[in-house]
Scaffold this motif. Structure first.
Motif, PDB file in Angstrom:
ATOM      1  N   GLU A 196       0.825  -1.208   0.000  1.00  0.00           N
ATOM      2  CA  GLU A 196       0.000   0.000   0.000  1.00  0.00           C
ATOM      3  C   GLU A 196       0.861   1.261   0.000  1.00  0.00           C
ATOM      4  O   GLU A 196       0.475   2.276  -0.601  1.00  0.00           O
ATOM      5  N   ASP A 197       2.019   1.202   0.623  1.00  0.00           N
ATOM      6  CA  ASP A 197       2.953   2.323   0.553  1.00  0.00           C
ATOM      7  C   ASP A 197       3.439   2.520  -0.879  1.00  0.00           C
ATOM      8  O   ASP A 197       3.539   3.655  -1.368  1.00  0.00           O
ATOM      9  N   PHE A 198       3.738   1.412  -1.561  1.00  0.00           N
ATOM     10  CA  PHE A 198       4.132   1.461  -2.969  1.00  0.00           C
ATOM     11  C   PHE A 198       3.017   2.091  -3.808  1.00  0.00           C
ATOM     12  O   PHE A 198       3.266   2.990  -4.629  1.00  0.00           O
ATOM     13  N   LEU A 199       1.772   1.649  -3.586  1.00  0.00           N
ATOM     14  CA  LEU A 199       0.648   2.187  -4.348  1.00  0.00           C
ATOM     15  C   LEU A 199       0.461   3.679  -4.101  1.00  0.00           C
ATOM     16  O   LEU A 199       0.123   4.433  -5.024  1.00  0.00           O
ATOM     17  N   ASN A 200       0.694   4.104  -2.898  1.00  0.00           N
ATOM     18  CA  ASN A 200       0.521   5.517  -2.564  1.00  0.00           C
ATOM     19  C   ASN A 200       1.528   6.405  -3.288  1.00  0.00           C
ATOM     20  O   ASN A 200       1.260   7.572  -3.569  1.00  0.00           O
ATOM     21  N   ARG A 201       2.698   5.820  -3.630  1.00  0.00           N
ATOM     22  CA  ARG A 201       3.723   6.583  -4.341  1.00  0.00           C
ATOM     23  C   ARG A 201       3.548   6.548  -5.854  1.00  0.00           C
ATOM     24  O   ARG A 201       4.153   7.338  -6.576  1.00  0.00           O
ATOM     25  N   VAL A 202       2.728   5.611  -6.341  1.00  0.00           N
ATOM     26  CA  VAL A 202       2.404   5.559  -7.771  1.00  0.00           C
ATOM     27  C   VAL A 202       1.290   6.570  -8.040  1.00  0.00           C
ATOM     28  O   VAL A 202       0.289   6.607  -7.328  1.00  0.00           O
ATOM     29  N   LYS A 203       1.462   7.401  -9.052  1.00  0.00           N
ATOM     30  CA  LYS A 203       0.492   8.451  -9.314  1.00  0.00           C
ATOM     31  C   LYS A 203      -0.513   8.057 -10.398  1.00  0.00           C
ATOM     32  O   LYS A 203      -0.140   7.611 -11.480  1.00  0.00           O
ATOM     33  N   LEU A 204      -1.789   8.238 -10.068  1.00  0.00           N
ATOM     34  CA  LEU A 204      -2.855   8.077 -11.045  1.00  0.00           C
ATOM     35  C   LEU A 204      -2.959   9.357 -11.855  1.00  0.00           C
ATOM     36  O   LEU A 204      -2.951  10.456 -11.297  1.00  0.00           O
ATOM     37  N   ILE A 205      -3.042   9.219 -13.165  1.00  0.00           N
ATOM     38  CA  ILE A 205      -3.155  10.385 -14.035  1.00  0.00           C
ATOM     39  C   ILE A 205      -4.357  10.224 -14.948  1.00  0.00           C
ATOM     40  O   ILE A 205      -4.899   9.132 -15.115  1.00  0.00           O
ATOM     41  N   LEU A 206      -4.749  11.340 -15.540  1.00  0.00           N
ATOM     42  CA  LEU A 206      -5.913  11.338 -16.425  1.00  0.00           C
ATOM     43  C   LEU A 206      -5.864  12.587 -17.282  1.00  0.00           C
ATOM     44  O   LEU A 206      -5.667  13.695 -16.763  1.00  0.00           O
ATOM     45  N   SER A 207      -6.017  12.438 -18.583  1.00  0.00           N
ATOM     46  CA  SER A 207      -6.112  13.596 -19.465  1.00  0.00           C
ATOM     47  C   SER A 207      -7.570  14.033 -19.520  1.00  0.00           C
ATOM     48  O   SER A 207      -8.422  13.290 -19.999  1.00  0.00           O
ATOM     49  N   GLU A 208      -7.833  15.224 -19.032  1.00  0.00           N
ATOM     50  CA  GLU A 208      -9.197  15.728 -18.987  1.00  0.00           C
ATOM     51  C   GLU A 208      -9.521  16.484 -20.273  1.00  0.00           C
ATOM     52  O   GLU A 208      -8.762  17.359 -20.679  1.00  0.00           O
ATOM     53  N   PRO A 209     -10.644  16.156 -20.918  1.00  0.00           N
ATOM     54  CA  PRO A 209     -11.018  16.850 -22.151  1.00  0.00           C
ATOM     55  C   PRO A 209     -11.119  18.362 -21.948  1.00  0.00           C
ATOM     56  O   PRO A 209     -11.860  18.832 -21.089  1.00  0.00           O
ATOM     57  N   GLY A 210     -10.314  19.111 -22.692  1.00  0.00           N
ATOM     58  CA  GLY A 210     -10.431  20.556 -22.694  1.00  0.00           C
ATOM     59  C   GLY A 210      -9.870  21.270 -21.484  1.00  0.00           C
ATOM     60  O   GLY A 210      -9.994  22.485 -21.366  1.00  0.00           O
ATOM     61  N   SER A 211      -9.240  20.562 -20.564  1.00  0.00           N
ATOM     62  CA  SER A 211      -8.780  21.256 -19.357  1.00  0.00           C
ATOM     63  C   SER A 211      -7.369  20.840 -18.947  1.00  0.00           C
ATOM     64  O   SER A 211      -7.051  20.791 -17.777  1.00  0.00           O
ATOM     65  N   GLY A 212      -6.551  20.499 -19.918  1.00  0.00           N
ATOM     66  CA  GLY A 212      -5.171  20.176 -19.610  1.00  0.00           C
ATOM     67  C   GLY A 212      -5.027  18.793 -19.016  1.00  0.00           C
ATOM     68  O   GLY A 212      -5.843  17.910 -19.225  1.00  0.00           O
ATOM     69  N   THR A 213      -3.975  18.606 -18.241  1.00  0.00           N
ATOM     70  CA  THR A 213      -3.651  17.292 -17.701  1.00  0.00           C
ATOM     71  C   THR A 213      -3.890  17.244 -16.198  1.00  0.00           C
ATOM     72  O   THR A 213      -3.462  18.144 -15.472  1.00  0.00           O
ATOM     73  N   PHE A 214      -4.551  16.204 -15.752  1.00  0.00           N
ATOM     74  CA  PHE A 214      -4.753  15.974 -14.330  1.00  0.00           C
ATOM     75  C   PHE A 214      -3.387  15.764 -13.683  1.00  0.00           C
ATOM     76  O   PHE A 214      -2.581  14.985 -14.171  1.00  0.00           O
TER      77      PHE A 214
END
Length: 238
Positions: free
Chosen positions: A62-80
């Motif tokens: 869970e510590d490893f997962l917490n350091r991995v970043k979830l990302i998402l490209s949001e339509p029309g509003s840049g990058t999460f």
């Protein structure tokens, strides 16, 4: 026990075993499936699996997962900008995708599971430089599956496929041609090319991919039999 971005299912199973259930299984391992930032020719995202040893402490995973970043490209509003790979992080991804900060948690969580992505280079870098995980995980890519490596065309992204093959320990496939390729019995490549280009032979295995209780231990295209003690070290032998 496979879940996207989490080990929640694995934790539930351990609780069941602690209470006397599921004693007919000799070994249960956590497997985290990640949707990564590589788009395939069928407009899917490439999926990567990390199978951890049962000797790894849940807190370390869970510590490893917490350091991995979830990302998402949001339509029309840049990058999460990215959030930790946690339940709350998935909720934030879901709300960002829906553009609704008041979206109920469970609804946002469902969207987050479907829309979250991780950067493959960041994921593998964190994995490799976490001392408590060294030698205690196996990386698997699907080959002939939805979101598998075979969906990336060589003429466009051959280097991506090659690098992915080099980094993985296991290929998820039950296709005879795929199996023969990775054990050096195919006319399409030589043993020297397997070793020099792809880092050597790769074992092919197949999971049941059960999405319901009725389908548990009933794979549609046969079992994978592994001759080894039912331990993580036994699995590593392949």
């Amino acid at each position: 026990i496979t879940d996207y971005f989490s080990i929640d299912g694995y934790k539930k199973i351990l609780e069941y075993r602690k209470n006397g259930r599921l004693q007919n299984f000799d070994l249960i391992l956590p497997n985290i499936e990640f949707r990564v930032n590589i788009i395939t020719s069928k407009d899917n995202r490439l999926n990567l699996h990390i199978i951890f040893s049962d000797s790894v402490d849940i807190n370390d995973i869970e510590d490893f997962l917490n350091r991995v970043k979830l990302i998402l490209s949001e339509p029309g509003s840049g990058t999460f900008q990215g959030v930790g790979c946690t339940r709350w992080g998935l909720i934030k991804v879901g709300r960002a995708y829906a553009n609704d900060k008041t979206l109920p948690e469970e609804e946002a969580l469902k969207i987050g599971f479907k829309q979250a992505v991780v950067d493959i280079d960041q994921l593998l870098e964190i994995l490799e430089r976490t001392p408590d995980l060294k030698g205690k995980y196996l990386i698997m890519f699907g080959e002939d599956t939805h979101g598998g490596l075979s969906e990336i065309p060589y003429d466009q992204s051959g280097h991506i496929r090659t690098e992915s093959y080099r980094k993985c320990h296991i290929i998820e496939s039950s296709n005879t041609n795929t199996i023969n390729f990775w054990i050096g019995k195919s006319e399409d490549t030589s043993i020297e090319e397997l070793e020099g280009r792809f880092g050597g032979f790769k074992p092919c295995i197949r999971g049941s991919d059960a999405h319901s209780f009725d389908n548990l231990c009933k794979p549609t295209n046969g079992f994978t039999w592994i001759k080894a003690d039912p331990t993580f070290e036994g699995l590593k032998q392949i």
